[in-house]
Design a protein around this motif. Structure first.
Motif, PDB file in Angstrom:
ATOM      1  N   LEU A 298       0.777  -1.124  -0.064  1.00 33.70           N
ATOM      2  CA  LEU A 298      -0.031   0.070   0.074  1.00 33.70           C
ATOM      3  C   LEU A 298       0.706   1.293  -0.113  1.00 33.70           C
ATOM      4  CD1 LEU A 298      -2.732  -0.968   2.513  1.00 33.70           C
ATOM      5  CD2 LEU A 298      -2.867  -1.314  -0.018  1.00 33.70           C
ATOM      6  N   ASP A 299       2.070   1.263   0.639  1.00 38.91           N
ATOM      7  CA  ASP A 299       2.779   2.546   0.861  1.00 38.91           C
ATOM      8  C   ASP A 299       4.216   1.855   1.188  1.00 38.91           C
ATOM      9  OD1 ASP A 299       3.572   4.814   0.452  1.00 38.91           O
ATOM     10  OD2 ASP A 299       1.990   5.946   1.618  1.00 38.91           O
ATOM     11  N   ILE A 300       5.229   2.792   0.922  1.00 41.03           N
ATOM     12  CA  ILE A 300       6.677   2.525   1.318  1.00 41.03           C
ATOM     13  C   ILE A 300       7.295   3.695   1.622  1.00 41.03           C
ATOM     14  CG2 ILE A 300       7.530   1.944  -0.910  1.00 41.03           C
ATOM     15  CD1 ILE A 300       9.357   0.089   0.180  1.00 41.03           C
ATOM     16  N   ASP A 301       8.244   3.786   2.715  1.00 42.53           N
ATOM     17  CA  ASP A 301       8.934   5.095   3.068  1.00 42.53           C
ATOM     18  C   ASP A 301      10.175   4.665   3.454  1.00 42.53           C
ATOM     19  OD1 ASP A 301      10.093   7.237   4.005  1.00 42.53           O
ATOM     20  OD2 ASP A 301       8.231   8.220   4.494  1.00 42.53           O
ATOM     21  N   PRO A 302      11.142   4.322   2.332  1.00 43.40           N
ATOM     22  CA  PRO A 302      12.354   3.792   2.794  1.00 43.40           C
ATOM     23  C   PRO A 302      13.344   4.648   3.627  1.00 43.40           C
ATOM     24  CG  PRO A 302      12.202   3.620   0.454  1.00 43.40           C
ATOM     25  CD  PRO A 302      10.979   4.626   0.999  1.00 43.40           C
ATOM     26  N   ALA A 303      12.919   6.076   3.504  1.00 45.22           N
ATOM     27  CA  ALA A 303      13.936   6.829   4.518  1.00 45.22           C
ATOM     28  C   ALA A 303      13.349   6.921   5.806  1.00 45.22           C
ATOM     29  CB  ALA A 303      13.702   8.530   4.169  1.00 45.22           C
ATOM     30  N   ALA A 304      11.796   6.813   6.112  1.00 42.70           N
ATOM     31  CA  ALA A 304      11.368   6.673   7.478  1.00 42.70           C
ATOM     32  C   ALA A 304      11.287   5.123   8.005  1.00 42.70           C
ATOM     33  CB  ALA A 304       9.912   7.056   7.498  1.00 42.70           C
ATOM     34  N   GLY A 305      11.931   4.340   7.325  1.00 41.96           N
ATOM     35  CA  GLY A 305      11.615   2.735   7.608  1.00 41.96           C
ATOM     36  C   GLY A 305      10.675   2.205   7.705  1.00 41.96           C
TER      37      GLY A 305
ATOM     38  N   HIS B 108      13.865  -0.463  -3.413  1.00 42.20           N
ATOM     39  CA  HIS B 108      14.181   0.600  -2.841  1.00 42.20           C
ATOM     40  C   HIS B 108      15.266   0.718  -1.867  1.00 42.20           C
ATOM     41  CE1 HIS B 108      10.148   2.443  -4.163  1.00 42.20           C
ATOM     42  NE2 HIS B 108       9.650   1.209  -4.151  1.00 42.20           N
ATOM     43  N   GLY B 109      16.050  -0.447  -2.065  1.00 41.81           N
ATOM     44  CA  GLY B 109      17.093  -0.393  -1.182  1.00 41.81           C
ATOM     45  C   GLY B 109      16.702  -0.728   0.486  1.00 41.81           C
ATOM     46  N   VAL B 110      15.867  -1.333   0.610  1.00 45.38           N
ATOM     47  CA  VAL B 110      15.450  -1.904   1.955  1.00 45.38           C
ATOM     48  C   VAL B 110      14.461  -3.087   1.967  1.00 45.38           C
ATOM     49  CG1 VAL B 110      14.793   0.500   2.909  1.00 45.38           C
ATOM     50  CG2 VAL B 110      12.931  -0.742   1.779  1.00 45.38           C
ATOM     51  N   MET B 111      14.535  -3.709   3.115  1.00 49.03           N
ATOM     52  CA  MET B 111      14.001  -5.077   3.096  1.00 49.03           C
ATOM     53  C   MET B 111      13.280  -4.877   4.481  1.00 49.03           C
ATOM     54  SD  MET B 111      17.159  -7.536   4.724  1.00 49.03           S
ATOM     55  CE  MET B 111      16.328  -8.414   5.896  1.00 49.03           C
TER      56      MET B 111
ATOM     57  N   ILE C 284      14.570  -2.264   7.104  1.00 46.16           N
ATOM     58  CA  ILE C 284      16.002  -1.964   7.408  1.00 46.16           C
ATOM     59  C   ILE C 284      16.485  -1.778   6.159  1.00 46.16           C
ATOM     60  CG2 ILE C 284      16.105  -2.863   9.660  1.00 46.16           C
ATOM     61  CD1 ILE C 284      17.429  -5.312   8.328  1.00 46.16           C
ATOM     62  N   PRO C 285      17.755  -0.800   5.906  1.00 48.18           N
ATOM     63  CA  PRO C 285      18.578  -0.647   4.573  1.00 48.18           C
ATOM     64  C   PRO C 285      19.308  -1.896   4.327  1.00 48.18           C
ATOM     65  CG  PRO C 285      19.430   0.726   6.346  1.00 48.18           C
ATOM     66  CD  PRO C 285      18.227   0.136   6.803  1.00 48.18           C
ATOM     67  N   VAL C 286      19.554  -1.980   3.134  1.00 51.61           N
ATOM     68  CA  VAL C 286      20.419  -3.097   2.598  1.00 51.61           C
ATOM     69  C   VAL C 286      21.431  -2.724   1.580  1.00 51.61           C
ATOM     70  CG1 VAL C 286      18.413  -4.726   2.559  1.00 51.61           C
ATOM     71  CG2 VAL C 286      18.994  -3.567   0.312  1.00 51.61           C
ATOM     72  N   ARG C 287      22.519  -3.560   1.574  1.00 52.51           N
ATOM     73  CA  ARG C 287      23.503  -3.133   0.579  1.00 52.51           C
ATOM     74  C   ARG C 287      23.183  -4.308  -0.523  1.00 52.51           C
ATOM     75  NH1 ARG C 287      29.241  -1.632   3.113  1.00 52.51           N
ATOM     76  NH2 ARG C 287      29.168  -0.628   0.863  1.00 52.51           N
ATOM     77  N   PRO C 288      23.993  -4.361  -1.714  1.00 52.28           N
ATOM     78  CA  PRO C 288      23.774  -5.462  -2.639  1.00 52.28           C
ATOM     79  C   PRO C 288      24.148  -6.731  -2.328  1.00 52.28           C
ATOM     80  CG  PRO C 288      24.855  -3.444  -3.885  1.00 52.28           C
ATOM     81  CD  PRO C 288      24.861  -3.260  -2.197  1.00 52.28           C
ATOM     82  N   PHE C 289      24.903  -6.919  -1.363  1.00 56.44           N
ATOM     83  CA  PHE C 289      25.514  -8.418  -1.088  1.00 56.44           C
ATOM     84  C   PHE C 289      25.563  -8.444   0.042  1.00 56.44           C
ATOM     85  CE2 PHE C 289      27.355  -6.893  -4.907  1.00 56.44           C
ATOM     86  CZ  PHE C 289      26.836  -7.613  -6.052  1.00 56.44           C
ATOM     87  N   VAL C 290      25.763 -10.010   0.627  1.00 50.13           N
ATOM     88  CA  VAL C 290      25.867 -10.321   2.025  1.00 50.13           C
ATOM     89  C   VAL C 290      27.202 -11.288   2.123  1.00 50.13           C
ATOM     90  CG1 VAL C 290      25.057 -11.524   4.114  1.00 50.13           C
ATOM     91  CG2 VAL C 290      23.437 -10.219   2.647  1.00 50.13           C
TER      92      VAL C 290
END
Length: 481
Positions: free
Chosen positions: A90-97, A117-120, A201-207
């Motif tokens: 319905l909605d997503i706010d990556p900055a607010a988490g 969006h760079g988050v999970m 939470i923010p993610v990066r491309p790899f683990v």
């Protein structure tokens, strides 16, 4: 991508290759149009629920094509409610988490919607077909839980469709805070979550995953505590035996010298003893356990290279294994084959949470009395200073260890029904732990009431389902009605 191939981080940004796929991504991504469509769906289902004779004697239940419950249920009459349309972001706010979603969206689709969006989601359960509403009404966990808690610890607010057709908004500080803290572990006996707002939470491309091998339990659990207090983003482990334990600590990284693919021919759980360091794309890391259902695909022969190729990539997943498992339970094939060999079987499929300072003692019991191996290990730490969730009362701020063990125990002579499961339940209670209710349970009413706060549950039931239109928790989870 084959191992040994350099990976460009910008080209393989999280989720980029999957953007636009999946049911969630085809719908309005966020904002007012998506919320208006949600309200229209909700109005239809409320009208259906109120119009189907809410006073009927048959209890209310969901009409579902799939389920991640592992207990056979009685095929008694039920009024079936269809919530299959509630699968949207319905909605997503990556900055607010945070991300706002409908209750029956599967984590597979939710991950595909959030990674671009760079988050999970702060906690992503291990299996793709788990729904967000199911993860909250039940109990769900993963390798971020040492910092984020269980899925329900990441809730911000949510809406519940009650059995009388009304909808209530639940938050930790509003008039329905009792349901906010009482809904987790209620298993569809108080209502259904139709909208949920969850932390991201923010993610990066790899683990980058470090597999740390230990030859003893004390060293393993001491290291687990150290990794949880360090800078790891993910912590879990596997017990292969009492002298072979592997702790895996994962960290987000921006670049990878190579990545491993465990979606087809290679098997993730075996890699824990073959490698000290590994790299996975973030999407592949989140679903590293789904391909082989941890290691339970062994029961289908799916870890034989020939069988694996015959099944193909599309069938190597929890969705396929679940269908096969349910067919086996219905037909009794495994039991029949065991009886031909003069053996008696009991399915022991359990996840239990034990305080960390007692975890080694529980593992001793498990190895001695149950004998199932491997065992998945996942640390949990509910947020400090918070209020306890009524029906799953882990102590806020106290570190627990989840033990996941899933197999059939064979004996040469018959035992009482649920013999090994009962042993597990008694030991968990003795150690001050708690057991998930997604599988077989054999508690007496008195023991169940002590473990799961049934006096408080009775108050919730009286407020939100006073006419008993849904089953009770003991009736559903122990009596399997």
């Amino acid at each position: 991508m084959p191992e040994g191939t350099a990976v460009d981080a910008e080209r393989r940004a999280p989720g980029r290759e999957r953007e636009g796929t999946g049911r969630a991504a085809r719908e309005p991504r966020a904002g007012q149009p998506a919320r208006e469509a949600h309200q229209a769906r909700l109005a239809r289902v409320v009208a259906s629920l109120r119009g189907d004779g809410a006073g009927q004697a048959a209890p209310l239940g969901l009409s579902k094509r799939t389920s991640n419950l592992f207990r056979d249920r009685a095929a008694g009459p039920k009024r079936r409610l269809d919530l299959d349309e509630f699968t949207h972001v319905l909605d997503i706010d990556p900055a607010a988490g945070w991300v706002d979603v409908e209750g029956t969206i599967r984590y597979e689709s939710l991950v595909d919607a959030t990674l671009p969006h760079g988050v999970m989601p702060a906690v992503v359960p291990q299996l793709k077909t788990i729904t967000v509403g199911g993860a909250v009404a039940g109990v769900a966990i993963e390798a971020t839980s040492f910092r984020q808690g269980l899925v329900h610890d990441t809730l911000i607010d949510f809406d519940v469709l009650l059995p009388d057709g009304s909808v209530v908004a639940c938050a930790p500080d509003n008039a329905h805070d009792d349901l906010f803290f009482g809904f987790p572990n209620s298993y569809g006996t108080l209502g259904y979550a139709v909208r949920l707002k969850l932390k991201t939470i923010p993610v990066r491309p790899f683990v980058r995953v470090e597999h740390r091998r230990h030859a003893g339990q004390r060293a393993f659990f001491d290291d687990l505590a150290r990794q949880c207090d360090g800078d790891a983003d993910f912590v879990d482990g596997v017990v292969f035996s009492g002298t072979d334990l592997v702790l895996s600590a994962g960290r987000f990284v921006g670049e990878a010298p190579w990545t491993s693919d465990y979606g087809f021919e290679r098997i993730y759980w075996r890699s824990l003893r073959e490698r000290e360091t590994d790299y996975l794309g973030v999407h592949d890391y989140l679903w590293r356990w789904d391909t082989d259902w941890f290691w339970c695909s062994r029961s289908l022969g799916a870890q034989n290279p020939v069988v694996r190729r015959l099944l193909g990539r599309k069938r190597l997943n929890s969705r396929f294994y679940t269908r096969v498992m349910r067919a086996n339970a219905r037909l009794g094939i495994t039991r029949a084959l065991a009886r031909l060999r003069g053996r008696f079987t009991e399915s022991v499929i359990q996840d239990v949470d034990i305080p960390l300072d007692r975890a080694a003692g529980f593992l001793d019991f498990l190895l001695r009395e149950i004998g199932i191996l491997p065992v998945w290990i996942c640390p949990i730490r509910p947020a400090e200073g918070g209020r306890r969730f009524t029906l799953y009362p882990l102590e806020p701020g106290l570190r627990y260890v989840n033990f996941g063990f899933w197999d059939v125990v064979e004996t040469g002579s018959p035992r009482e029904a649920g013999h090994f499961n009962r042993l597990v339940e008694r030991e968990v209670m003795r150690l001050g732990g708690i057991k998930s209710l997604y599988s077989d349970s054999f508690f007496t009413p008195e023991a169940f009431a002590r473990a799961y706060s049934m006096p408080a549950y009775a108050a919730l039931k009286a407020r939100y389902d006073p006419d008993g239109r849904m089953l009770g928790l003991y009736e559903k989870c122990v009596l399997r009605a």
